[in-house]
Design a protein around this motif. Structure first.
Motif, PDB file in Angstrom:
ATOM      1  N   THR A   1       0.858  -1.193   0.000  1.00 32.26           N
ATOM      2  CA  THR A   1       0.000   0.000   0.000  1.00 32.26           C
ATOM      3  C   THR A   1       0.891   1.240   0.000  1.00 32.26           C
ATOM      4  O   THR A   1       1.057   1.904   1.034  1.00 32.26           O
ATOM      5  CB  THR A   1      -0.931   0.023   1.227  1.00 32.26           C
ATOM      6  N   PRO A   2       1.481   1.556  -1.148  1.00 36.13           N
ATOM      7  CA  PRO A   2       2.461   2.655  -1.193  1.00 36.13           C
ATOM      8  C   PRO A   2       1.840   4.045  -1.037  1.00 36.13           C
ATOM      9  O   PRO A   2       2.537   4.995  -0.691  1.00 36.13           O
ATOM     10  CB  PRO A   2       3.112   2.498  -2.558  1.00 36.13           C
ATOM     11  N   GLU A   3       0.517   4.176  -1.306  1.00 40.69           N
ATOM     12  CA  GLU A   3      -0.080   5.503  -1.294  1.00 40.69           C
ATOM     13  C   GLU A   3       0.081   6.242   0.041  1.00 40.69           C
ATOM     14  O   GLU A   3       0.441   7.439   0.055  1.00 40.69           O
ATOM     15  CB  GLU A   3      -1.566   5.420  -1.662  1.00 40.69           C
ATOM     16  N   PRO A   4      -0.186   5.612   1.223  1.00 41.70           N
ATOM     17  CA  PRO A   4      -0.013   6.353   2.485  1.00 41.70           C
ATOM     18  C   PRO A   4       1.422   6.884   2.670  1.00 41.70           C
ATOM     19  O   PRO A   4       1.609   7.981   3.208  1.00 41.70           O
ATOM     20  CB  PRO A   4      -0.350   5.311   3.553  1.00 41.70           C
ATOM     21  N   GLY A   5       2.411   6.127   2.196  1.00 43.64           N
ATOM     22  CA  GLY A   5       3.791   6.585   2.309  1.00 43.64           C
ATOM     23  C   GLY A   5       4.043   7.843   1.505  1.00 43.64           C
ATOM     24  O   GLY A   5       4.688   8.793   1.989  1.00 43.64           O
ATOM     25  N   PHE A   6       3.540   7.869   0.289  1.00 48.71           N
ATOM     26  CA  PHE A   6       3.732   9.059  -0.536  1.00 48.71           C
ATOM     27  C   PHE A   6       2.945  10.258  -0.003  1.00 48.71           C
ATOM     28  O   PHE A   6       3.405  11.405  -0.094  1.00 48.71           O
ATOM     29  CB  PHE A   6       3.328   8.746  -1.988  1.00 48.71           C
ATOM     30  N   TRP A   7       1.747  10.003   0.558  1.00 43.89           N
ATOM     31  CA  TRP A   7       0.993  11.095   1.172  1.00 43.89           C
ATOM     32  C   TRP A   7       1.744  11.659   2.398  1.00 43.89           C
ATOM     33  O   TRP A   7       1.754  12.873   2.613  1.00 43.89           O
ATOM     34  CB  TRP A   7      -0.397  10.615   1.597  1.00 43.89           C
ATOM     35  N   TYR A   8       2.359  10.765   3.161  1.00 38.86           N
ATOM     36  CA  TYR A   8       3.160  11.222   4.319  1.00 38.86           C
ATOM     37  C   TYR A   8       4.304  12.114   3.854  1.00 38.86           C
ATOM     38  O   TYR A   8       4.556  13.182   4.445  1.00 38.86           O
ATOM     39  CB  TYR A   8       3.703  10.022   5.087  1.00 38.86           C
ATOM     40  N   ILE A   9       4.990  11.701   2.795  1.00 38.60           N
ATOM     41  CA  ILE A   9       6.108  12.502   2.286  1.00 38.60           C
ATOM     42  C   ILE A   9       5.612  13.851   1.784  1.00 38.60           C
ATOM     43  O   ILE A   9       6.206  14.907   2.078  1.00 38.60           O
ATOM     44  CB  ILE A   9       6.833  11.742   1.161  1.00 38.60           C
ATOM     45  N   PHE A  10       4.511  13.849   1.054  1.00 37.01           N
ATOM     46  CA  PHE A  10       3.992  15.094   0.487  1.00 37.01           C
ATOM     47  C   PHE A  10       3.569  16.070   1.588  1.00 37.01           C
ATOM     48  O   PHE A  10       3.933  17.254   1.570  1.00 37.01           O
ATOM     49  CB  PHE A  10       2.802  14.783  -0.434  1.00 37.01           C
ATOM     50  N   ILE A  11       2.803  15.558   2.582  1.00 35.29           N
ATOM     51  CA  ILE A  11       2.297  16.434   3.644  1.00 35.29           C
ATOM     52  C   ILE A  11       3.444  16.960   4.510  1.00 35.29           C
ATOM     53  O   ILE A  11       3.498  18.161   4.822  1.00 35.29           O
ATOM     54  CB  ILE A  11       1.266  15.687   4.509  1.00 35.29           C
ATOM     55  N   SER A  12       4.349  16.083   4.891  1.00 35.63           N
ATOM     56  CA  SER A  12       5.445  16.514   5.756  1.00 35.63           C
ATOM     57  C   SER A  12       6.359  17.499   5.033  1.00 35.63           C
ATOM     58  O   SER A  12       6.834  18.474   5.637  1.00 35.63           O
ATOM     59  CB  SER A  12       6.245  15.311   6.246  1.00 35.63           C
ATOM     60  N   PHE A  13       6.594  17.285   3.735  1.00 34.82           N
ATOM     61  CA  PHE A  13       7.424  18.219   2.975  1.00 34.82           C
ATOM     62  C   PHE A  13       6.751  19.590   2.901  1.00 34.82           C
ATOM     63  O   PHE A  13       7.393  20.636   3.085  1.00 34.82           O
ATOM     64  CB  PHE A  13       7.684  17.670   1.571  1.00 34.82           C
ATOM     65  N   ALA A  14       5.441  19.591   2.604  1.00 32.63           N
ATOM     66  CA  ALA A  14       4.713  20.851   2.487  1.00 32.63           C
ATOM     67  C   ALA A  14       4.702  21.610   3.808  1.00 32.63           C
ATOM     68  O   ALA A  14       4.930  22.837   3.851  1.00 32.63           O
ATOM     69  CB  ALA A  14       3.283  20.571   2.010  1.00 32.63           C
ATOM     70  N   VAL A  15       4.438  20.914   4.896  1.00 35.90           N
ATOM     71  CA  VAL A  15       4.395  21.573   6.206  1.00 35.90           C
ATOM     72  C   VAL A  15       5.770  22.112   6.582  1.00 35.90           C
ATOM     73  O   VAL A  15       5.913  23.239   7.059  1.00 35.90           O
ATOM     74  CB  VAL A  15       3.890  20.594   7.283  1.00 35.90           C
ATOM     75  N   LYS A  16       6.810  21.319   6.320  1.00 34.40           N
ATOM     76  CA  LYS A  16       8.171  21.714   6.658  1.00 34.40           C
ATOM     77  C   LYS A  16       8.580  22.974   5.895  1.00 34.40           C
ATOM     78  O   LYS A  16       9.180  23.904   6.463  1.00 34.40           O
ATOM     79  CB  LYS A  16       9.135  20.577   6.340  1.00 34.40           C
ATOM     80  N   VAL A  17       8.262  23.037   4.636  1.00 34.06           N
ATOM     81  CA  VAL A  17       8.677  24.164   3.796  1.00 34.06           C
ATOM     82  C   VAL A  17       7.830  25.402   4.059  1.00 34.06           C
ATOM     83  O   VAL A  17       8.357  26.517   4.206  1.00 34.06           O
ATOM     84  CB  VAL A  17       8.606  23.784   2.304  1.00 34.06           C
ATOM     85  N   LEU A  18       6.504  25.230   4.135  1.00 32.43           N
ATOM     86  CA  LEU A  18       5.605  26.377   4.209  1.00 32.43           C
ATOM     87  C   LEU A  18       5.500  26.980   5.605  1.00 32.43           C
ATOM     88  O   LEU A  18       5.398  28.204   5.742  1.00 32.43           O
ATOM     89  CB  LEU A  18       4.210  25.966   3.716  1.00 32.43           C
ATOM     90  N   ALA A  19       5.499  26.141   6.635  1.00 24.99           N
ATOM     91  CA  ALA A  19       5.246  26.667   7.985  1.00 24.99           C
ATOM     92  C   ALA A  19       6.288  26.261   9.014  1.00 24.99           C
ATOM     93  O   ALA A  19       6.223  26.717  10.158  1.00 24.99           O
ATOM     94  CB  ALA A  19       3.856  26.216   8.466  1.00 24.99           C
ATOM     95  N   GLY A  20       7.247  25.432   8.633  1.00 22.87           N
ATOM     96  CA  GLY A  20       8.214  24.928   9.599  1.00 22.87           C
ATOM     97  C   GLY A  20       9.080  26.012  10.207  1.00 22.87           C
ATOM     98  O   GLY A  20       9.342  26.023  11.407  1.00 22.87           O
ATOM     99  N   GLY A  21       9.546  26.956   9.365  1.00 17.06           N
ATOM    100  CA  GLY A  21      10.429  28.005   9.869  1.00 17.06           C
ATOM    101  C   GLY A  21       9.750  28.881  10.898  1.00 17.06           C
ATOM    102  O   GLY A  21      10.329  29.188  11.952  1.00 17.06           O
ATOM    103  N   LYS A  22       8.526  29.293  10.612  1.00 14.20           N
ATOM    104  CA  LYS A  22       7.792  30.145  11.542  1.00 14.20           C
ATOM    105  C   LYS A  22       7.515  29.413  12.846  1.00 14.20           C
ATOM    106  O   LYS A  22       7.687  29.969  13.938  1.00 14.20           O
ATOM    107  CB  LYS A  22       6.478  30.596  10.903  1.00 14.20           C
ATOM    108  N   ARG A  23       7.080  28.147  12.730  1.00 14.90           N
ATOM    109  CA  ARG A  23       6.771  27.384  13.942  1.00 14.90           C
ATOM    110  C   ARG A  23       8.030  27.145  14.767  1.00 14.90           C
ATOM    111  O   ARG A  23       8.002  27.211  16.002  1.00 14.90           O
ATOM    112  CB  ARG A  23       6.138  26.037  13.549  1.00 14.90           C
ATOM    113  N   LYS A  24       9.160  26.890  14.110  1.00 15.05           N
ATOM    114  CA  LYS A  24      10.415  26.680  14.832  1.00 15.05           C
ATOM    115  C   LYS A  24      10.808  27.933  15.610  1.00 15.05           C
ATOM    116  O   LYS A  24      11.254  27.858  16.764  1.00 15.05           O
ATOM    117  CB  LYS A  24      11.521  26.293  13.846  1.00 15.05           C
ATOM    118  N   ALA A  25      10.622  29.098  14.954  1.00 13.37           N
ATOM    119  CA  ALA A  25      10.930  30.355  15.641  1.00 13.37           C
ATOM    120  C   ALA A  25      10.023  30.547  16.851  1.00 13.37           C
ATOM    121  O   ALA A  25      10.465  31.006  17.915  1.00 13.37           O
ATOM    122  CB  ALA A  25      10.784  31.521  14.670  1.00 13.37           C
ATOM    123  N   GLU A  26       8.736  30.201  16.719  1.00  9.00           N
ATOM    124  CA  GLU A  26       7.806  30.325  17.838  1.00  9.00           C
ATOM    125  C   GLU A  26       8.206  29.406  18.991  1.00  9.00           C
ATOM    126  O   GLU A  26       8.169  29.807  20.160  1.00  9.00           O
ATOM    127  CB  GLU A  26       6.385  30.001  17.378  1.00  9.00           C
TER     128      GLU A  26
END
Length: 296
Positions: A55-80
């Motif tokens: 069932t490879p789909e959940p793995g790819f969804w995990y990569i996509f979501i974690s990458f998006a969150v890390k890039v878009l909001a990770g820096g701000k959240r880390k600073a907070e």
């Protein structure tokens, strides 16, 4: 369906949503602070796992979501998160400093009455045997109180000059008690008088030198107070030629208190060292950052 059953279902849904929300924010905070290398490793293991279960789909969804969150909001959240941690540490340091001040006040409340009662008793004895000496001790006591009481009330502004002034008055009283068994020498340049220096530390070292070094010695000895600058540090020394120190003995309350206060005020930039001079006795040295004058 009865109302009670509906309420139980709603409670279950509410609890499940609450737990899912907590897990999400923990995952979000982890993504904010995790290094990219560690994140790549989790991606690799997640993909391998879901490939093994076909069932490879959940793995790819995990990569996509974690990458998006890390890039878009990770820096701000880390600073907070870093700001929140720094605030918490600052609050802890403030509480520790207040606790230390309370401990110092309690210690001073225990020490001062003992010293004052002994001095007043000495004055009472001298009034009958040596009225002129009683008057001198009385004047020294007034000088001591004039020096120490303002420093006990104020929260800042303590300088080496003020501590030396206080120590001179204290030692004058001790000389009246110990007579020729106590000699005193100060070697503190005038230009160091305005250097900031924590209150009561110098007197604590002097008291320690007299109590543990000179009083046990029949003939007494000499206390030497020195100050000099080494590089960017101010070194203040209290040395005696008394019975010396036990290298296996632990610090007493006074020395332990000085170490804790230096750690709170200056961190690794300050220290208290105890050494044995070649001629015997003991020498206590406080090292802390040197400033030309106290901050306004």
């Amino acid at each position: 369906m009865r109302a009670s059953d509906i309420n139980r279902v709603l409670d279950f849904v509410r609890d499940a949503f609450h737990e899912a929300s907590k897990l999400w924010w923990r995952f979000f905070d982890w993504l904010a602070v995790v290094e990219w290398r560690q994140l790549f490793l989790t991606w690799f293991f997640v993909v391998i796992f879901f490939q093994l279960v076909n069932t490879p789909e959940p793995g790819f969804w995990y990569i996509f979501i974690s990458f998006a969150v890390k890039v878009l909001a990770g820096g701000k959240r880390k600073a907070e998160l870093m700001a929140r941690e720094a605030t918490a540490q600052a609050n802890v340091a403030t509480l520790e400093r207040r606790l230390m001040e309370a401990q110092m006040a309690a210690l001073q409340a225990q020490v001062e009455p003992h010293f004052l009662f002994n001095t007043l008793a000495l004055i009472g004895q001298l009034i009958e045997t040596d009225p002129k000496e009683a008057a001198r001790v009385h004047a020294h006591l007034i000088d001591y109180l004039r020096s120490t009481l303002p420093q006990m009330r104020q929260r800042g502004g303590a300088t080496l000059g003020k501590q030396v002034e206080l120590s001179r008055a204290y030692l004058a009283i001790m000389q009246a008690r110990m007579k020729e068994r106590l000699n005193v020498r100060f070697d503190v340049p005038d230009f160091l008088g305005s250097a900031p220096f924590p209150p009561m530390m110098l007197q604590t070292l002097i008291e320690n030198a007299i109590k543990h070094g000179l009083e046990p010695k029949i003939e007494g000895g000499t206390v030497v107070v020195r100050a000099h600058v080494v590089g960017a540090d101010l070194h203040v020394e209290v040395c005696d030629d008394g019975v010396g120190i036990d290298p296996h003995a632990d610090d007493g309350v006074g020395l332990a208190n000085i170490r804790e206060r230096l750690q709170l005020l200056y961190g690794a930039e300050a220290s208290l060292a105890i050494s044995t001079p070649p001629g015997g006795g003991a020498c206590a040295t406080i090292r802390l950052p040197y400033k030309m004058m106290e901050d306004a």
